[in-house]
Structure formats: C-alpha cells, structure tokens
Design an enzyme around this catalytic site. Structure first.
Site, PDB file in Angstrom:
ATOM      1  N   GLY A 243       0.833  -1.207   0.000  1.00  0.00           N
ATOM      2  CA  GLY A 243       0.000   0.000   0.000  1.00  0.00           C
ATOM      3  C   GLY A 243       0.860   1.246   0.000  1.00  0.00           C
ATOM      4  O   GLY A 243       0.695   2.122  -0.828  1.00  0.00           O
ATOM      5  N   PHE A 244       1.769   1.322   0.957  1.00  0.00           N
ATOM      6  CA  PHE A 244       2.754   2.405   1.035  1.00  0.00           C
ATOM      7  C   PHE A 244       2.132   3.783   1.191  1.00  0.00           C
ATOM      8  O   PHE A 244       2.767   4.796   0.902  1.00  0.00           O
ATOM      9  CB  PHE A 244       3.691   2.366  -0.187  1.00  0.00           C
ATOM     10  CG  PHE A 244       4.207   0.996  -0.515  1.00  0.00           C
ATOM     11  CD1 PHE A 244       5.011   0.319   0.382  1.00  0.00           C
ATOM     12  CD2 PHE A 244       3.864   0.366  -1.703  1.00  0.00           C
ATOM     13  CE1 PHE A 244       5.479  -0.961   0.105  1.00  0.00           C
ATOM     14  CE2 PHE A 244       4.316  -0.917  -1.989  1.00  0.00           C
ATOM     15  CZ  PHE A 244       5.125  -1.573  -1.084  1.00  0.00           C
ATOM     16  N   GLY A 471       1.316  -6.909   4.174  1.00  0.00           N
ATOM     17  CA  GLY A 471       2.353  -7.809   3.686  1.00  0.00           C
ATOM     18  C   GLY A 471       3.581  -7.705   4.563  1.00  0.00           C
ATOM     19  O   GLY A 471       4.628  -8.289   4.296  1.00  0.00           O
ATOM     20  N   THR A 472       3.433  -6.956   5.647  1.00  0.00           N
ATOM     21  CA  THR A 472       4.579  -6.612   6.475  1.00  0.00           C
ATOM     22  C   THR A 472       4.709  -7.501   7.710  1.00  0.00           C
ATOM     23  O   THR A 472       5.760  -7.528   8.329  1.00  0.00           O
ATOM     24  CB  THR A 472       4.438  -5.154   6.930  1.00  0.00           C
ATOM     25  OG1 THR A 472       3.097  -4.983   7.407  1.00  0.00           O
ATOM     26  CG2 THR A 472       4.648  -4.216   5.770  1.00  0.00           C
ATOM     27  N   THR A 637      10.713 -10.286  10.376  1.00  0.00           N
ATOM     28  CA  THR A 637       9.850  -9.376   9.614  1.00  0.00           C
ATOM     29  C   THR A 637      10.372  -7.940   9.724  1.00  0.00           C
ATOM     30  O   THR A 637      10.218  -7.152   8.799  1.00  0.00           O
ATOM     31  CB  THR A 637       8.382  -9.459  10.078  1.00  0.00           C
ATOM     32  OG1 THR A 637       8.327  -9.224  11.489  1.00  0.00           O
ATOM     33  CG2 THR A 637       7.767 -10.807   9.768  1.00  0.00           C
ATOM     34  N   GLN A 641      11.151  -5.569   6.608  1.00  0.00           N
ATOM     35  CA  GLN A 641      10.539  -4.239   6.483  1.00  0.00           C
ATOM     36  C   GLN A 641      11.596  -3.204   6.146  1.00  0.00           C
ATOM     37  O   GLN A 641      11.415  -2.368   5.268  1.00  0.00           O
ATOM     38  CB  GLN A 641       9.927  -3.832   7.830  1.00  0.00           C
ATOM     39  CG  GLN A 641       8.515  -4.210   8.013  1.00  0.00           C
ATOM     40  CD  GLN A 641       7.609  -3.113   7.501  1.00  0.00           C
ATOM     41  OE1 GLN A 641       7.714  -2.709   6.351  1.00  0.00           O
ATOM     42  NE2 GLN A 641       6.721  -2.630   8.329  1.00  0.00           N
ATOM     43  N   LYS A 704       8.782   0.661  18.641  1.00  0.00           N
ATOM     44  CA  LYS A 704       8.506   1.773  17.734  1.00  0.00           C
ATOM     45  C   LYS A 704       8.243   1.185  16.349  1.00  0.00           C
ATOM     46  O   LYS A 704       8.768   0.135  16.012  1.00  0.00           O
ATOM     47  CB  LYS A 704       9.707   2.710  17.669  1.00  0.00           C
ATOM     48  CG  LYS A 704      10.035   3.405  19.000  1.00  0.00           C
ATOM     49  CD  LYS A 704      11.316   4.221  18.856  1.00  0.00           C
ATOM     50  CE  LYS A 704      11.656   4.962  20.155  1.00  0.00           C
ATOM     51  NZ  LYS A 704      12.992   5.634  20.048  1.00  0.00           N
ATOM     52  N   GLY A 705       7.452   1.873  15.564  1.00  0.00           N
ATOM     53  CA  GLY A 705       7.122   1.347  14.233  1.00  0.00           C
ATOM     54  C   GLY A 705       8.329   1.345  13.323  1.00  0.00           C
ATOM     55  O   GLY A 705       9.268   2.118  13.503  1.00  0.00           O
ATOM     56  N   GLU A 708       8.355   2.833   7.981  1.00  0.00           N
ATOM     57  CA  GLU A 708       8.761   3.922   7.109  1.00  0.00           C
ATOM     58  C   GLU A 708      10.203   4.383   7.261  1.00  0.00           C
ATOM     59  O   GLU A 708      10.792   4.907   6.317  1.00  0.00           O
ATOM     60  CB  GLU A 708       7.778   5.084   7.285  1.00  0.00           C
ATOM     61  CG  GLU A 708       6.468   4.720   6.620  1.00  0.00           C
ATOM     62  CD  GLU A 708       5.266   5.516   7.075  1.00  0.00           C
ATOM     63  OE1 GLU A 708       4.898   6.447   6.369  1.00  0.00           O
ATOM     64  OE2 GLU A 708       4.701   5.206   8.135  1.00  0.00           O
TER      65      GLU A 708
HETATM   66 MO1  MOS Z   1       2.287   5.274   5.293  1.00  0.00          MO
HETATM   67  S1  MOS Z   1       2.820   6.585   3.812  1.00  0.00           S
HETATM   68  O1  MOS Z   1       1.783   6.383   6.485  1.00  0.00           O
HETATM   69  O2  MOS Z   1       1.078   4.309   4.650  1.00  0.00           O
END
Ligand code: MOS
Length: 741
Positions: A243-244, A471-472, A637, A641, A704-705, A708
């Site tokens: 999706g991104f 997919g992550t 994973t 990522q 933390k995520g 990105e």
């Molecule tokens: Mo991300 S660009 O916040 O799906």
C-alpha cells in the site's frame, strides 16, 4: 527442554510468517479474488484532458455492446448527499471524483464506469464511449504555479511555518554557509497488487472487499459519502499486496464500485489497470526544497533554513511535510522552515512511505554533506557535533534516542573509516568508488486501538483486531504478542484482522500498527488470562482451587503455581470443564506520556557506489543501515521491512521519476516498463543492524514502528556517495547518468 527455554518469549523471535504458507500456495485471498455469485465487472473511463468540462458522453454504442449491464456518467450517475463531498476531511478524507458534476481537474480523472458481465466485455465497451470536452486552460507548469504558491492550513497538525532564534544572525555567524536547492520528482507507490474493490449489496447492506490500509476508515467514508448508516457497511480486507500510503485513503473507484453494484443489482468488481494507478490514487508530490545552512568552523550549526514547495491538485491542499523533521533533527538555535503548495491540474498527492521524511531527508542530509565538505569535516562527525539532545521544536526530551549508537554501529559495520577523504580519489578499474551516509528518522506514532480474545474449549485462541496486514507481518507479530500474553504456543493462536466488524484499529499508516494494536492485543490477552486464573481458583475440581491468583502463571498452555510449578493444570483441561468460551476485550490508547516526550525512531544509513568514470553509469554496491526502533517484535519481519525501505530509498535515489507531458498533463510513463523501479541486480548487498533500545514511554511493548524509517536518508546517502565518488553534486532526483556526464 529446560525451564528457561520454556519460558523464553516468542515475541522478538525471528518467527516465520504465519500466513507465509497461504501466500506461497496462492491461498491468501486478496480483494479482487473474492468469487461472488453473479459478479459483474466494471471498467473506469478516465479523462483525456487536464482541465475543463465534459460536454457530452455518448454511451449508445457501449450500452448496445455484448454483455453490457450499465454505463454510469456524470449525466446519469445517482446524486449523492453534498455532491459526494460528505466524507471530505483532509488530509485523509479525499475529494473524490464520483460523477457528480461535469468538471475535469486532471488528466486521468474518473469520468465514467462501464459495467458488463465479463471484464473483457466491459473493457471492449469502454472503448466505444465517445466523450466531448470543453477544455479550459490548464496549469501544468510547476515553475509558473510556484509564483502563486500558498501555505497549507496545517502540516501534519503543525503550523506550515516555524521559526526559532535569529536566522539572519545565525547565517552571519557561520564560518561556512551553504545555499542550495534540491528537488524530488513525482513518485508513484506502485504496489504489486493494484487498487481493487468488489462491492456487493444485500438489500440495504453493503459489503466491500477492498485493498485498503484502513478497513474502518473505508467503512466510515463510504457510509458518509453514500449517506447511509455506518452499520450498513462492512469492509473486508484480509490481505494487502502493498500500500505504502496509496491505500490509506478511500479513493473514487471504491465508491464508484458501490454505485455500480447498486445500479446493476449484482456484485461488481473494479480493479484499476496499472496505468490508472498513476493519477487517481495519489502520488508523492514533486518538491523543490531550498536549504540554507551556516556553521562555525568546528561544525556547530548556527543557522538552518528549509523551505519546501510541493505540488498539489486543484481539488485539495495536500502537503508533503518535507521540513517537519528538520525542526527537531539537529541542535541549531536559529532555524526556520516553511511549506508551500504549487497548485496544478494533476491528481491529488498523498501519503507515500515516510511522507515528508523521505523527500525532506534527501535535501537536508545532502546539504549537511555539502557543508561538511566545505568545513573539511567528516560528514558523520558533523552530525555528531550537532546531535540534538532534546527536541527543540517541541521543547521536550526524547522518550528514547539511540542515534549515537546507530552512527557508531552503522559506521563500524559499513567500514566508514575507509571512506575516501577526497572526492574522486579512489578507483577500482574504470569505476570510481564513493561512500556516503545520512541520518534516518521517523516519528514513533501510536493511536487508539481495540482487540478481543476468545478462548475456545477446543483449545484454540481466536485473537481479533480490525487492523490490516500490508504484507509486512501484522498477522505474525500479533500472534507472537498474543502467545506470550496468554502463555500459549503460537500454534494455538489464530489472529484475525482486516474486517470492519472486528474491534476497530487505526489506519496501517504512519508506521503505527504495531505500536497501536499490539498493546490492545496484549491487554485483551492479559484480561482473558486473568479470567482463566479466576476460573481455576474458583473451581473445586482444579488443582489450583483456592490458590492466590497472583501466584499463578500461565506457561506454555498450563496454569501453574509459581513456587510449585508441578501443581496446576492445562488451559485445555480447565476450559473443557468450564464448557464455554472465555472472552475478553481491551481498548488501548496513548496517554499523557505523549505530552511529556517527543517520540521518534532514529537510524544511520551508509552507501557505497561505483560510478563509471567515462559513462556515468552508477552501480549501487552496498547499503548498510543501523536502526534504533525500540523493541523488535519479530527480528525477521523487522529485517524485511527495513530491507524493503532501503530498496525503495535506492529506487528513489536512482530510478523513480513520474514524467508528465507538459502539454496535456498526462503521465507518459504510466506503466512498470517505463516507470523504473529496481530489480535485484540494481541493489547490491544490504546490511541491516539494530541497536537495542529500551523505551518505557512509547507504549507497553516498547516497540517503535518500522514501516517507514527504512526509506529515509537513503537517497541522500547514495547522493552523497555519488559525490564522494565523482566530486559531482546532483541535487535533483533521480540521480541518473545523464546528470553525471
Ligand atoms: Mo504510510 S505513507 O503512512 O502508509
């Protein structure tokens, strides 16, 4: 197995994806693959002019074509409440094109839908549509639009401009200064799975199978747009093929599929064709970023200015927040940033992996490299000398920050000490060798989320949250978190997501799914476990009858006394006697800690490139990233990522470029043949390392995520490596050979 191993948590382990087998066997059902009885197929018609009005659409031939069920145009489409704008709520509730009027704001805008029995019939009939336009003058020139650039209302909730200290005085103070402009082109997300929607009505109930990053967002937006109750809409999305950010909002085709299905009284499938992915579902906007830096001879920054102009459409003021992280990334007393919009007749831009940080870090991190060159300082040393101990933009401490450790670990693994001090001084045959680095950063976001657990007497634990898996690895890490919190083996957990009927979870965007959903999953599982313990204690047939609940552990599917582990029973035995499911639900949300601390992930990325001395051909030799992202929930994973992020960063550096025909606003390379993305041979080797980081503030799991941060800094590290190899500074992405020779 000794006791310690038995107690070792599953969370953090490099567990294989729980949905891996489904995927490799083709049994994971993506949105377009739901097979509904009597399903019809829709094809979108799109505008072929960038601005004006549609004066006529002749659908007679199309309607008469074999298999055609209906044709929707602005002249016959059902009217929606508020002209289809009821759900418009920027930045995520988009201004859609729902055939409510005859206006055209960009080339490639949806202007009609042809629905037929088969996809082939719909495709053929769409060719028979005749459209007449009254074109008006289109604004397609960025430089011209820049003349009337204007500030957006907000940038991620922040003011578009910021200022601290005295910038002019800071510039005067600088022993070295730099003024430079960096640009990034339009970029497209291009997930492997195109946007796809199946809409099916059953009376007044609408079910939407949609490829989305946000099932409950689509549910809400759809209901509002159609003017029906949210309880009438169900959104299903068990798998997303990437999706991104492009699937973070509901776009026009989703609603058009629902309108088409209502029109023909059958389920309708609408899949965007790859070229249609280049206009109506968002892009990373083109940016021009003006940087001004001043520093003392020792490298200490005295001034930092970052002014951004980005494109947007005539429909929305969507801003790429490229200068937001500049406000906090380095210690600098005199700092100013601004964001401006240049409005064009193009589709509306949107969130694209690390919106702002990806493009902004290219400009800022290249500028620091240029400054280091002027000061004759090592670029990494320059960053260390300007390390920010606090977030000066918010005047708050960081909840955790391990950037120094990232620099150190990354530099050591990469071999930064080998970097040629003089640009263009090292060759390997015909290849010039260069190394570059940059800082990576992304906010550690968290939102409200809910989860629920059902422990069945059969021994299965069904854990549910209306989140998404792009997919992550959401399925996998939530299974791990649930297994540990329940004291069950992961094989005993079935994690379910991707359905708006489940307890709500936030958009899988902003790198926040783990930080938001995992605490809810954990809390629900803890609550279910507490119920199990209470059942055992109250049950005369249990060996734990009458024992103090706080003394009872759940270990590998067994309830037992902490001090006397042989005393206890299996969860199965207890549930069997109980005879009915045990359920628990939990809601989880961030608290006051977000007011006290500034929360970000950090990293350092290093690149080595080879540039052909005569031909300018660039080969990415290797990338190395070191990241501090709190606790890892799954080492495998997480690695994947970040690897994906680094690859996209390389792609941004060297390949991606959405090219518009300046005469008609059409994207000329709207396909995967001409919109270049890297293949394996383009990438070289990738090394990823993690710095252990304990953050007690971000969320109960300390994670933390990581969705990105991987893309941030990469384009700059590669650009800086190209400079180190050649002595040529390319400030305009992508860095291609024509710019080097
Ligand atoms: Mo991300 S660009 O916040 O799906």
């Amino acid at each position: 197995m000794n006791n310690e191993q038995r107690l070792a948590p599953v969370t953090g382990q490099p567990m294989n994806r729980v949905d891996g087998a489904l995927k490799v066997c083709g049994r994971a059902t993506y949105a377009a693959e739901f097979a509904l009885p009597r399903m019809a197929h829709a094809v979108l018609l799109t505008s072929t002019i960038p601005a004006g009005r549609i004066t006529r659409m002749d659908s007679q031939a199309a309607r008469g074509a074999p298999g055609v069920l209906a044709v929707l145009t602005p002249f016959n489409a059902p009217r929606l409440p508020q002209h289809g704008k009821a759900a418009v709520e920027p930045p995520s509730g988009r201004m859609l094109s729902l055939l409510q009027d005859d206006s055209v704001a960009y080339n490639g805008q949806p202007i009609g839908v042809v629905i037929a029995q088969t996809l082939e019939q719909a495709t053929a009939a769409a060719q028979l549509m005749e459209v007449a336009y009254a074109a008006s003058a289109a604004r397609l020139d960025f430089e011209q639009a820049k003349q009337t650039a204007y500030p957006p209302e907000k940038v991620n909730g922040q003011p578009p401009d910021s200022r601290r200290g005295d910038l002019a005085a800071g510039m005067r103070e600088g022993a070295a200064t730099l003024h430079a402009r960096y640009t990034t082109p339009i970029e497209y997300h291009n997930p492997m799975e195109p946007h796809a929607t199946i809409a099916a009505w059953n009376g007044g109930q609408l079910t939407v199978y949609d490829s989305t990053q946000y099932v409950s967002g689509v549910k809400k937006s759809m209901a509002k747009t159609l003017g029906i109750d949210a309880s009438q809409v169900t959104v299903v999305c068990p798998f997303v093929g990437g999706g991104f950010g492009s699937k973070g909002s509901m776009w026009s085709h989703v609603v058009l599929a629902a309108l088409a299905a209502r029109e023909v009284g059958r389920p309708v499938k609408l899949v965007l064709q790859r070229p249609q992915m280049f206009a109506m579902v968002g892009h990373r906007p083109r940016t021009q970023q003006q940087l001004a830096l001043g520093a003392l001879a020792d490298g200490q920054l005295t001034a930092l200015e970052h002014d951004v102009v980005a494109d947007t459409s005539f429909l929305e003021n969507w801003i790429e927040p490229s200068a937001l992280s500049t406000r906090m990334l380095y210690a600098c007393p005199n700092l100013a940033t601004s964001h401006r919009l240049a409005r064009l007749n193009i589709g509306t831009p949107t969130f694209a992996r690390a919106p702002g940080e990806a493009s902004g870090s290219f400009a800022l991190e290249c500028a620091l490299d240029e400054l280091a060159q002027r000061l004759k300082l090592d670029p990494l040393e320059l960053r260390l000398r300007n390390h920010a101990e606090r977030d000066a933009s918010k005047d708050k401490p960081f909840s955790s920050k391990s950037l120094r450790q990232c620099y150190q670990l990354g530099a050591q693994r990469f071999g930064w000490a080998q970097r040629p001090a003089e640009p263009g001084s090292v060759s390997d045959g015909r290849w010039r060798v260069g190394m570059g680095m940059a800082t990576a950063t992304y906010p550690a976001n968290r939102s409200k989320a809910a989860a629920q657990v059902t422990l069945l007497p059969s021994g299965l634990a069904i854990v549910q949250s209306g989140s998404q898996d792009l997919g992550t690895g959401t399925y996998t890490v939530m299974t791990q978190v649930a297994a540990d919190a329940l004291g069950l083996r992961p094989e005993r957990i079935r994690f379910e997501l991707g359905d708006s009927r489940l307890p709500p979870a936030p958009v899988s965007g902003g790198s926040q799914s783990v930080a938001s959903v995992a605490p809810a999953v954990q809390a629900a599982c803890f609550a279910a476990r507490a119920q199990l313990v209470a059942l055992a204690v109250a049950d005369k047939a249990s060996p734990l009858h009458g024992q103090p609940p706080e003394q009872i552990d759940t270990v590998q599917g067994r309830l037992q006394l902490r001090q006397q582990p042989e005393r206890g029973e299996t969860v199965d035995a207890l549930l069997k006697r109980h005879g009915q499911p045990v359920t628990a639900r939990a809601d989880s949300e961030p608290g006051k800690e977000r007011e006290t601390y500034s929360m970000h992930s950090f990293g350092a990325v290093f690149a080595e490139v080879r540039v052909d001395a005569d031909l300018g051909v660039i080969r990415l030799h290797r990338l190395s990233g070191a990241y501090a992202v709190g606790k890892l929930l799954n080492a495998k994973t997480a690695h994947s990522q970040l690897m994906g992020g680094l690859v996209w960063g390389a792609s941004m550096a060297l390949f991606e470029h959405g090219q518009r025909d300046e005469r008609n606003g059409r994207i000329v390379n709207a396909n995967l043949g001409e919109y270049h993305v890297p293949v394996n041979a383009d990438i070289g080797s990738i090394d990823i390392a993690f710095v252990d980081e304990d953050d007690p503030h971000v969320n109960p799991l300390g994670a933390k995520g990581i969705g990105e941060i991987g893309i941030t800094g990469v384009a700059a590290a590669i650009g800086n490596a190209v400079f180190n190899a050649t002595g040529k500074r390319i400030r305009d992405l992508p860095i291609t050979l024509d710019k080097l020779i």
